[in-house]
Scaffold this motif. Sequence first.
Motif, PDB file in Angstrom:
ATOM      1  N   THR A  14       4.704  68.021 -16.036  1.00  0.00           N
ATOM      2  CA  THR A  14       3.638  67.020 -16.122  1.00  0.00           C
ATOM      3  C   THR A  14       4.195  65.601 -15.994  1.00  0.00           C
ATOM      4  N   VAL A  15       5.300  65.332 -16.680  1.00  0.00           N
ATOM      5  CA  VAL A  15       5.905  64.000 -16.644  1.00  0.00           C
ATOM      6  C   VAL A  15       6.552  63.735 -15.286  1.00  0.00           C
ATOM      7  N   MET A  16       7.300  64.723 -14.792  1.00  0.00           N
ATOM      8  CA  MET A  16       8.027  64.532 -13.541  1.00  0.00           C
ATOM      9  C   MET A  16       7.095  64.403 -12.339  1.00  0.00           C
ATOM     10  N   THR A  17       5.892  64.953 -12.424  1.00  0.00           N
ATOM     11  CA  THR A  17       4.949  64.808 -11.314  1.00  0.00           C
ATOM     12  C   THR A  17       4.658  63.337 -11.042  1.00  0.00           C
ATOM     13  N   ARG A  18       4.473  62.558 -12.098  1.00  0.00           N
ATOM     14  CA  ARG A  18       4.225  61.122 -11.938  1.00  0.00           C
ATOM     15  C   ARG A  18       5.466  60.412 -11.400  1.00  0.00           C
ATOM     16  N   ILE A  19       6.624  60.767 -11.953  1.00  0.00           N
ATOM     17  CA  ILE A  19       7.870  60.126 -11.510  1.00  0.00           C
ATOM     18  C   ILE A  19       8.157  60.485 -10.054  1.00  0.00           C
TER      19      ILE A  19
ATOM     20  N   LEU B 138      13.969  90.899 -16.004  1.00  0.00           N
ATOM     21  CA  LEU B 138      12.770  90.590 -15.238  1.00  0.00           C
ATOM     22  C   LEU B 138      11.607  90.169 -16.134  1.00  0.00           C
ATOM     23  N   THR B 139      11.560  90.702 -17.346  1.00  0.00           N
ATOM     24  CA  THR B 139      10.478  90.318 -18.257  1.00  0.00           C
ATOM     25  C   THR B 139      10.581  88.858 -18.655  1.00  0.00           C
ATOM     26  N   ASP B 140      11.815  88.345 -18.799  1.00  0.00           N
ATOM     27  CA  ASP B 140      11.983  86.923 -19.099  1.00  0.00           C
ATOM     28  C   ASP B 140      11.412  86.064 -17.981  1.00  0.00           C
ATOM     29  N   LEU B 141      11.626  86.492 -16.735  1.00  0.00           N
ATOM     30  CA  LEU B 141      11.072  85.765 -15.597  1.00  0.00           C
ATOM     31  C   LEU B 141       9.552  85.847 -15.597  1.00  0.00           C
ATOM     32  N   PHE B 142       9.028  87.019 -15.929  1.00  0.00           N
ATOM     33  CA  PHE B 142       7.570  87.192 -15.994  1.00  0.00           C
ATOM     34  C   PHE B 142       6.947  86.281 -17.055  1.00  0.00           C
ATOM     35  N   ILE B 143       7.562  86.215 -18.238  1.00  0.00           N
ATOM     36  CA  ILE B 143       7.040  85.350 -19.310  1.00  0.00           C
ATOM     37  C   ILE B 143       7.027  83.893 -18.858  1.00  0.00           C
ATOM     38  N   GLN B 144       8.133  83.476 -18.245  1.00  0.00           N
ATOM     39  CA  GLN B 144       8.237  82.088 -17.787  1.00  0.00           C
ATOM     40  C   GLN B 144       7.149  81.778 -16.760  1.00  0.00           C
ATOM     41  N   MET B 145       6.965  82.662 -15.781  1.00  0.00           N
ATOM     42  CA  MET B 145       5.966  82.437 -14.738  1.00  0.00           C
ATOM     43  C   MET B 145       4.557  82.457 -15.296  1.00  0.00           C
ATOM     44  N   ALA B 146       4.260  83.430 -16.160  1.00  0.00           N
ATOM     45  CA  ALA B 146       2.902  83.579 -16.687  1.00  0.00           C
ATOM     46  C   ALA B 146       2.484  82.342 -17.474  1.00  0.00           C
ATOM     47  N   ILE B 147       3.381  81.845 -18.337  1.00  0.00           N
ATOM     48  CA  ILE B 147       3.037  80.678 -19.162  1.00  0.00           C
ATOM     49  C   ILE B 147       2.810  79.458 -18.288  1.00  0.00           C
TER      50      ILE B 147
ATOM     51  N   GLN C 237      -2.836  76.059 -14.252  1.00  0.00           N
ATOM     52  CA  GLN C 237      -4.148  76.233 -13.658  1.00  0.00           C
ATOM     53  C   GLN C 237      -5.266  75.905 -14.633  1.00  0.00           C
ATOM     54  N   THR C 238      -5.116  76.322 -15.888  1.00  0.00           N
ATOM     55  CA  THR C 238      -6.178  76.103 -16.862  1.00  0.00           C
ATOM     56  C   THR C 238      -6.302  74.635 -17.238  1.00  0.00           C
ATOM     57  N   ILE C 239      -5.197  74.039 -17.679  1.00  0.00           N
ATOM     58  CA  ILE C 239      -5.244  72.658 -18.161  1.00  0.00           C
ATOM     59  C   ILE C 239      -5.579  71.694 -17.028  1.00  0.00           C
ATOM     60  N   SER C 240      -4.969  71.885 -15.860  1.00  0.00           N
ATOM     61  CA  SER C 240      -5.239  70.959 -14.750  1.00  0.00           C
ATOM     62  C   SER C 240      -6.707  71.032 -14.325  1.00  0.00           C
ATOM     63  N   ASN C 241      -7.299  72.231 -14.306  1.00  0.00           N
ATOM     64  CA  ASN C 241      -8.701  72.351 -13.923  1.00  0.00           C
ATOM     65  C   ASN C 241      -9.625  71.705 -14.955  1.00  0.00           C
ATOM     66  N   VAL C 242      -9.287  71.841 -16.229  1.00  0.00           N
ATOM     67  CA  VAL C 242     -10.104  71.226 -17.280  1.00  0.00           C
ATOM     68  C   VAL C 242     -10.102  69.705 -17.140  1.00  0.00           C
TER      69      VAL C 242
ATOM     70  N   LEU D  91      -3.762  88.123  -8.380  1.00  0.00           N
ATOM     71  CA  LEU D  91      -5.062  88.244  -9.046  1.00  0.00           C
ATOM     72  C   LEU D  91      -5.418  86.947  -9.767  1.00  0.00           C
ATOM     73  N   LEU D  92      -4.454  86.375 -10.492  1.00  0.00           N
ATOM     74  CA  LEU D  92      -4.703  85.105 -11.176  1.00  0.00           C
ATOM     75  C   LEU D  92      -5.016  84.005 -10.161  1.00  0.00           C
ATOM     76  N   ALA D  93      -4.292  84.012  -9.046  1.00  0.00           N
ATOM     77  CA  ALA D  93      -4.545  83.004  -8.008  1.00  0.00           C
ATOM     78  C   ALA D  93      -5.938  83.170  -7.412  1.00  0.00           C
ATOM     79  N   LEU D  94      -6.367  84.407  -7.199  1.00  0.00           N
ATOM     80  CA  LEU D  94      -7.696  84.670  -6.644  1.00  0.00           C
ATOM     81  C   LEU D  94      -8.784  84.153  -7.573  1.00  0.00           C
ATOM     82  N   ILE D  95      -8.680  84.461  -8.862  1.00  0.00           N
ATOM     83  CA  ILE D  95      -9.681  84.000  -9.831  1.00  0.00           C
ATOM     84  C   ILE D  95      -9.705  82.474  -9.885  1.00  0.00           C
ATOM     85  N   ASN D  96      -8.513  81.874  -9.912  1.00  0.00           N
ATOM     86  CA  ASN D  96      -8.432  80.418  -9.971  1.00  0.00           C
ATOM     87  C   ASN D  96      -9.054  79.774  -8.734  1.00  0.00           C
TER      88      ASN D  96
END
Length: 778
Positions: free
Chosen positions: A392-397, A472-481, A487-492, A582-587
């Motif tokens: 979020t911060v680096m996007t502005r920078i 691989l589960t560590d990568l999944f957790i990182q990606m999911a969060i 997607q949720t916060i930016s859309n709100v 699937l998440l991308a489709l819903i979003n």
Amino acid sequence: MPVHRRQPSIELLELMGVVRENGNDQTSLPPVHTPLSYDYVLVAKTMDNQEREAFKKQTEYIEELKKKNMKVTKIIDDDLVFYGIQAPKEIFEKYRYLLKVSDACNWSSDQNIVPLSTRIRIVHFILNHSPIRTGESLRDLLKTKVFEARFCLHEKKKQRELKESWARWTACLQGQPITAVRNYFGEKVALYYLWLGWYTYLLIPPALIGVIVFLYGLAFFNSSPLIKEVCEADTVMCPLCDKRCKVWQLSDTCTYAKVSLLFDNNGTVLFAMFMAVWATLFLEFWKRHRASYVCEWKVSDWCEEEEELILEIVNNAKCEPKKYKHSYLRSTLVLICVTAMILVIIGLTHALVVFRVIAAVLLAEGSWEFLSNHSNSGAMMLGAVLHYLIITVMTRINRIVAMKLCEIEKTRSFAATEKSFTVKMFTFQFFTYFSSLFYVAFFLGRINGHPGGYVRIAGKWRLEECHPSGCLTDLFIQMAIIMVLKQTISNVFEFAGPWLCRWLKRKRTQKLQRKCAHCYLKDESEAKHGAELCDNCKLRDWLSNYRLNDVDSFSLFNEFLEMVIQFSFTTIFVAAFPLAPLLALINNVIEIRLDAIKMVTLERRLVPKKTNDIGVWIDVLEAIGVLAVIANGLVIGVSSDFIPRLVYEYRYGPCANGNATDVDCMAGYINNSLSIARMGDQSILKEFSPNQMVTASGLNVSQCSYKDYRSNEDYSLTPQFWLILAVRFAFVILFEHVVVICKFIAAWFVPSAPMQVKNDRLFDKLNRLKEELNSFEA
């Protein structure tokens, strides 16, 4: 210059009973006057004696417009001054003629009327290229607050039609009126929604297959020998940190092992290959889909450079084009700055690694038993949340740095600046989003060392380890969060911010509506201040547009960037997260309507821009497609346990000799992937204290296990490790070559444009040549 001041008579309007409550509603009464359509509106603050210089520049700029035969209507509202700009007919006649004789632009005999969207684009160019005596352009005057704002007006009728057919939540599952969007917002906006709709439509197959892969893992949830081996194991694992961390039971991570199997199974290999080919098919079919529309819109041969020259001639017949220039010094400086910025972003990734390591230690040493037992997972989740905050911060920078670098380059035109900015901004954002994910995917648990030889940060904190079931589960957790939060916060915020601003301004808008009611009286004689009241109608309309959220040339860029980053998530690490499509489709189903509502009702009208493709974004998407092949091959070959399981099954497992018939071929895999550290070794005594070698039940142990392929005597790497490493590299090379071949075949098999489109263009060119010949002979 005419100056009109408002003298409202609200009481009279209320007595007549014609007060309207909704600014978008139209009365059924015919208007007394047919107001002139204005191509553009400028807004400025009323100047006092201390701002005489700014007022002077403001007046000088308006005089420059009048020299070009622009009609300027001035209306004052309290502390605001509105200038309605209307261009003369001659300007558009010149544009039509130059467009007709241009070789790079399609022309049709039915294009005898210049639509308002084209008028706005021409006037927008002229306004930006009408400098005053000091050399300042409109952009400079806006920066110095000589003018407060500039915007083109929404057309109420077309705005209402788009709102009813497109920009509403109840239309989520309906198609998009792309041609109507193009007529109102221009080709550039229309192609964005066309691309987004096509992307969303083609996400349906990978979303369904991703769910099937997930269900495949779920089907073997309880029957898998790997899960059974973890959940029923009595294996004692080595401490995950120093000092207070103690040995732990492998069976304590039964749930983690089950989750790992959902995203690390044989189905993910085929799914990753499918997604790599899908990315190519998506781009090829998009080119065909785009070609159908640009042919219909007569912009197939449109040339941005020639369009710019036409507009320059329309603005000034004696113009001199800005020459192309190239400076190796500037290019070198920009390259150094880009490299430095990427290194800073990678440095932030290292800071995240340090944060996770320290967080894991603090959680393990904390007083909460649950957090102590799941310190690594907790640290990973905290790291993902911190990563999102850094994004979020680096996007502005990143935006500021990219703009400064474009200024250093001194590009020839705005289109070149936009292209340069797009490449730089996407590069910075890509590294911001994915640097941490690349670390988790390819380095986590592979450079941490072993008992007696751990790799430490600053000689103090141990690096993180992978779970015995894989990383691989560590990568999944990182990606999911990150994906869900983004997607949720930016859309709100994207919708709530503009909506809240409009709600706060509603009272004043309703007040202006009452002042405008006289413009809709049946009989002009009933209106006592006819011309003045219709100025109030103009003012009502201009104020309602002024109070909408501002837009600029990069507003559409923000939408594209958001979707292309999502496309990267959906394709690059899809092997670790099959549910990403699937998440991308819903979003995206929500995103299309959210962007439409925002653009039609909550924001000022974007200046309609002409184009025939999505620009440099197509090159970015193709680069992502190539990177997706490489990344997914590495994720399966390096990050997942697919290769170690395959080697075990055919080389070291009970089925290796081909004689076992009643034993599962993967039985014993978990124990085979673990090595043992004994307390009798001097290096281990230095690493672990006797207090750490006590189980939760109070039992003292003399040895513990850890995930690696090392000798139990001297901790050297075993032959099995080297065999697995060789097979990993062989698989990555084979995977990438097979998928790349499939991508080339798919690209060759799908023509870039339908045959009907090619034939239509062929006959259009033939008819144009015949028309020119007839004109010559006449």
